[in-house]
Design a protein around this motif. Structure first.
Motif, PDB file in Angstrom:
ATOM      1  N   LYS A 270     -17.142  25.592 -16.439  1.00 48.77           N
ATOM      2  CA  LYS A 270     -17.432  26.974 -16.065  1.00 48.77           C
ATOM      3  C   LYS A 270     -16.994  27.219 -14.633  1.00 48.77           C
ATOM      4  N   THR A 271     -16.079  28.156 -14.444  1.00 47.00           N
ATOM      5  CA  THR A 271     -15.612  28.482 -13.107  1.00 47.00           C
ATOM      6  C   THR A 271     -16.723  29.145 -12.302  1.00 47.00           C
ATOM      7  N   GLY A 272     -16.901  28.697 -11.050  1.00 46.35           N
ATOM      8  CA  GLY A 272     -17.883  29.308 -10.172  1.00 46.35           C
ATOM      9  C   GLY A 272     -19.305  28.849 -10.374  1.00 46.35           C
ATOM     10  N   ASP A 273     -19.507  27.736 -11.136  1.00 45.44           N
ATOM     11  CA  ASP A 273     -20.877  27.268 -11.361  1.00 45.44           C
ATOM     12  C   ASP A 273     -21.351  26.273 -10.310  1.00 45.44           C
ATOM     13  N   GLY A 274     -20.529  26.038  -9.268  1.00 44.05           N
ATOM     14  CA  GLY A 274     -20.962  25.178  -8.169  1.00 44.05           C
ATOM     15  C   GLY A 274     -20.686  23.715  -8.358  1.00 44.05           C
ATOM     16  N   LYS A 275     -19.939  23.318  -9.398  1.00 50.46           N
ATOM     17  CA  LYS A 275     -19.561  21.911  -9.566  1.00 50.46           C
ATOM     18  C   LYS A 275     -18.169  21.830 -10.166  1.00 50.46           C
ATOM     19  N   LEU A 276     -17.501  20.705  -9.912  1.00 53.38           N
ATOM     20  CA  LEU A 276     -16.149  20.470 -10.405  1.00 53.38           C
ATOM     21  C   LEU A 276     -16.190  19.350 -11.438  1.00 53.38           C
ATOM     22  N   GLU A 277     -15.688  19.645 -12.628  1.00 51.95           N
ATOM     23  CA  GLU A 277     -15.727  18.668 -13.725  1.00 51.95           C
ATOM     24  C   GLU A 277     -14.335  18.256 -14.197  1.00 51.95           C
ATOM     25  N   THR A 278     -13.296  18.660 -13.491  1.00 52.80           N
ATOM     26  CA  THR A 278     -11.933  18.285 -13.866  1.00 52.80           C
ATOM     27  C   THR A 278     -11.654  16.851 -13.439  1.00 52.80           C
ATOM     28  N   PHE A 279     -11.258  16.014 -14.395  1.00 47.62           N
ATOM     29  CA  PHE A 279     -10.926  14.621 -14.113  1.00 47.62           C
ATOM     30  C   PHE A 279      -9.666  14.552 -13.253  1.00 47.62           C
ATOM     31  N   ASN A 280      -9.608  13.563 -12.365  1.00 46.52           N
ATOM     32  CA  ASN A 280      -8.445  13.355 -11.503  1.00 46.52           C
ATOM     33  C   ASN A 280      -7.917  11.948 -11.729  1.00 46.52           C
ATOM     34  N   ALA A 281      -6.701  11.842 -12.284  1.00 46.13           N
ATOM     35  CA  ALA A 281      -6.097  10.529 -12.541  1.00 46.13           C
ATOM     36  C   ALA A 281      -5.461   9.925 -11.294  1.00 46.13           C
ATOM     37  N   MET A 282      -5.480  10.611 -10.175  1.00 46.42           N
ATOM     38  CA  MET A 282      -5.057  10.127  -8.855  1.00 46.42           C
ATOM     39  C   MET A 282      -3.583   9.756  -8.807  1.00 46.42           C
ATOM     40  N   PHE A 283      -3.221   8.512  -9.149  1.00 51.57           N
ATOM     41  CA  PHE A 283      -1.835   8.030  -9.041  1.00 51.57           C
ATOM     42  C   PHE A 283      -1.403   7.394 -10.365  1.00 51.57           C
ATOM     43  N   PRO A 284      -1.337   8.158 -11.448  1.00 56.43           N
ATOM     44  CA  PRO A 284      -1.074   7.552 -12.757  1.00 56.43           C
ATOM     45  C   PRO A 284       0.361   7.101 -12.924  1.00 56.43           C
ATOM     46  N   LYS A 285       0.581   6.301 -13.950  1.00 58.48           N
ATOM     47  CA  LYS A 285       1.932   5.865 -14.280  1.00 58.48           C
ATOM     48  C   LYS A 285       2.783   7.073 -14.657  1.00 58.48           C
ATOM     49  N   GLY A 286       4.100   6.953 -14.479  1.00 57.48           N
ATOM     50  CA  GLY A 286       5.002   8.005 -14.916  1.00 57.48           C
ATOM     51  C   GLY A 286       5.187   7.956 -16.426  1.00 57.48           C
ATOM     52  N   LYS A 287       5.731   9.042 -17.005  1.00 57.39           N
ATOM     53  CA  LYS A 287       5.942   9.119 -18.453  1.00 57.39           C
ATOM     54  C   LYS A 287       4.635   8.781 -19.173  1.00 57.39           C
ATOM     55  N   TYR A 288       3.567   9.483 -18.837  1.00 56.61           N
ATOM     56  CA  TYR A 288       2.213   9.066 -19.217  1.00 56.61           C
ATOM     57  C   TYR A 288       2.010   9.030 -20.735  1.00 56.61           C
ATOM     58  N   PHE A 289       2.446  10.065 -21.439  1.00 58.65           N
ATOM     59  CA  PHE A 289       2.243  10.118 -22.888  1.00 58.65           C
ATOM     60  C   PHE A 289       3.546   9.975 -23.666  1.00 58.65           C
ATOM     61  N   GLY A 290       4.609   9.556 -22.994  1.00 57.56           N
ATOM     62  CA  GLY A 290       5.884   9.401 -23.668  1.00 57.56           C
ATOM     63  C   GLY A 290       7.018   9.789 -22.739  1.00 57.56           C
ATOM     64  N   GLU A 291       8.249   9.739 -23.253  1.00 59.97           N
ATOM     65  CA  GLU A 291       9.399  10.135 -22.451  1.00 59.97           C
ATOM     66  C   GLU A 291       9.285  11.601 -22.042  1.00 59.97           C
ATOM     67  N   LEU A 292       8.824  12.437 -22.963  1.00 57.30           N
ATOM     68  CA  LEU A 292       8.494  13.821 -22.648  1.00 57.30           C
ATOM     69  C   LEU A 292       6.999  13.891 -22.392  1.00 57.30           C
ATOM     70  N   SER A 293       6.621  14.144 -21.160  1.00 57.92           N
ATOM     71  CA  SER A 293       5.199  14.195 -20.786  1.00 57.92           C
ATOM     72  C   SER A 293       4.925  15.440 -19.942  1.00 57.92           C
ATOM     73  N   PRO A 294       4.975  16.643 -20.562  1.00 56.13           N
ATOM     74  CA  PRO A 294       4.687  17.839 -19.775  1.00 56.13           C
ATOM     75  C   PRO A 294       3.221  17.973 -19.398  1.00 56.13           C
ATOM     76  N   ILE A 295       2.349  17.256 -20.099  1.00 56.99           N
ATOM     77  CA  ILE A 295       0.901  17.369 -19.889  1.00 56.99           C
ATOM     78  C   ILE A 295       0.361  16.052 -19.358  1.00 56.99           C
ATOM     79  N   GLY A 296      -0.515  16.134 -18.369  1.00 58.30           N
ATOM     80  CA  GLY A 296      -1.142  14.958 -17.793  1.00 58.30           C
ATOM     81  C   GLY A 296      -2.580  14.791 -18.250  1.00 58.30           C
ATOM     82  N   PRO A 297      -3.217  13.695 -17.847  1.00 56.76           N
ATOM     83  CA  PRO A 297      -4.553  13.340 -18.344  1.00 56.76           C
ATOM     84  C   PRO A 297      -5.687  14.062 -17.614  1.00 56.76           C
ATOM     85  N   ARG A 298      -5.715  15.397 -17.710  1.00 57.83           N
ATOM     86  CA  ARG A 298      -6.807  16.210 -17.178  1.00 57.83           C
ATOM     87  C   ARG A 298      -7.127  17.292 -18.199  1.00 57.83           C
TER      88      ARG A 298
END
Length: 403
Positions: A270-298
């Motif tokens: 919920k935006t604006g509820d005073g807390k952040l719940e989005t996961f942060n993968a920090m420094f993940p490997k490249g090509k995370y879900f395959g050669e085509l990886s438009p989406i990351g792990p968040r």
């Protein structure tokens, strides 16, 4: 190569040359122009050992040609120092060792879900700082205090980041041959973080446990990550569960290996509820879900079945399918580096889309290898309701010399 008559000093020379082409129709589902570019990378290395002392140096020459919109830090660095560190190995009285290492290095932790080499793109992600590696029997403990290297596009302009840092402890216990457990605590700070249109200082701790191993034809790699901390005065409450389970049949023709990856990474409920719940993968490997990886792990839920086949000596084929959903309908979609690429908008749809990918590799010799891939990503309801939603097509080809 021996450097002295006594044989106590050795030097090892290495070289990696890679050229890779990637071509895209409708990148970002048509929000960006069609793209096709060439990556060129050369990484020579020199490794010198003298008793308990070691020095390792690896420059890089990395260039990109034809990237739509200009090169980024994963595309080009010019000529620069990729790795350069010294280490001292100290034997313990109890049959273990302590290795003290300082300088610039590439390294990954576990499955590289949080800290990876970023090896798939053109320019890997090095770190500057210090590590202590304690090995005793079945236990290894890594203690680290590091800052990522900020990649410049010109020659000799890579610099230690002054806004981000990583520190913590990572322990691996080998329970039995080919079976292990990792336990870790990682601290991350980003002075220029941005979430939901808000900028501020991010201080995040990740508590993790990973179980991995292989027994017969069965293999597993399961990891739970819980994140706590603060961002711009808001508490962080995020988490992720990532799994991979496989079974192989080496005695069967084509030696098939079936695997299933399933992942959940939390998003902001919920935006604006005073807390952040989005996961942060920090420094993940490249090509995370395959050669085509438009989406990351968040803010994702995904199911990722696949099959690997050995069709000839040194030749392998991999066929995978990935389906993506949003974990929270109040949060958007992010790329692998962590930038939001599609805001939540007014859509309450979860289904982001589906991807299918065919990859092949050929290890022609001990030093020469080739690879190619074809990928298709079809947009789901969420993308269709929030903007561009054309299918992404990608082709990738690669040649590598490494010794």
């Amino acid at each position: 190569m021996r450097l002295d008559a006594s044989g106590d000093i050795y030097a090892t020379l290495g070289l990696e040359l890679r050229t890779r082409y990637e071509g895209f129709d409708n990148p970002l589902w048509g929000a960006s122009r069609d793209d096709g570019y060439l990556w060129l990378r050369a990484m020579p290395s020199l490794d010198v050992e003298a008793g308990p002392l070691r020095a390792f140096v690896q420059p890089i020459a990395g260039y990109a040609r034809g990237v739509n919109g200009g090169n980024g830090p994963a595309d080009q660095t010019g000529i620069d120092l990729l790795q350069g560190f010294g280490e001292w190995r100290v034997p313990l009285a109890t049959h273990g060792t302590i290795t003290l290492r300082a300088g610039r290095e590439l390294f990954g932790l576990g499955s590289e879900r949080l800290v990876g080499l970023r090896y798939g793109p053109n320019i890997p992600q090095p770190f500057d700082g210090m590590r202590a590696i304690i090995a005793h029997g079945a236990v290894r403990l890594d203690l680290m205090r590091l800052r990522p290297v900020q990649i410049g596009l010109g020659n000799f302009d890579d610099r230690t980041s002054q806004t981000r840092k990583l520190e913590g402890a990572y322990a691996t216990w080998t329970v039995a041959p080919n079976i292990g457990v990792d336990l870790y605590l990682l601290g991350y700070r980003n002075d220029l973080a941005r979430f939901d249109g808000i900028s501020g200082v991010e201080r995040r701790r990740t508590y993790g446990v990973r179980a991995f191993g292989k027994r017969g034809g069965l293999s597993w790699n399961w990891e739970l990550m819980i994140q706590r901390g603060w961002f711009a005065g808001q508490p962080i409450r995020a988490w992720s569960l990532a799994t991979e389970t496989g079974i192989s049949f080496p005695a069967v023709r084509l030696q098939p290996r079936l695997r299933l990856r399933a992942n959940v990474a939390s998003g902001d409920s919920k935006t604006g509820d005073g807390k952040l719940e989005t996961f942060n993968a920090m420094f993940p490997k490249g090509k995370y879900f395959g050669e085509l990886s438009p989406i990351g792990p968040r803010n994702i839920i995904n199911i990722h079945p696949g099959i690997d086949l050995v069709v000839a000596h040194g030749v392998g084929i991999e066929l995978t399918e990935v389906s993506y959903w949003r974990a929270s309908t109040s949060d958007g979609v992010y790329d692998v580096p962590g930038q939001e690429i599609r805001a939540a908008g007014a859509s309450k749809a979860r289904h982001i889309g589906d991807q299918i990918e065919l990859s092949t590799s050929w290890k022609a010799s001990a030093t020469v290898s080739f690879a190619a891939s074809l990928s298709l990503f079809r947009a789901g309801r969420f993308l269709k309701e929030t903007g561009a939603a054309r299918p992404i097509h990608m082709v990738g080809t690669e040649a590598m010399l490494k010794f």
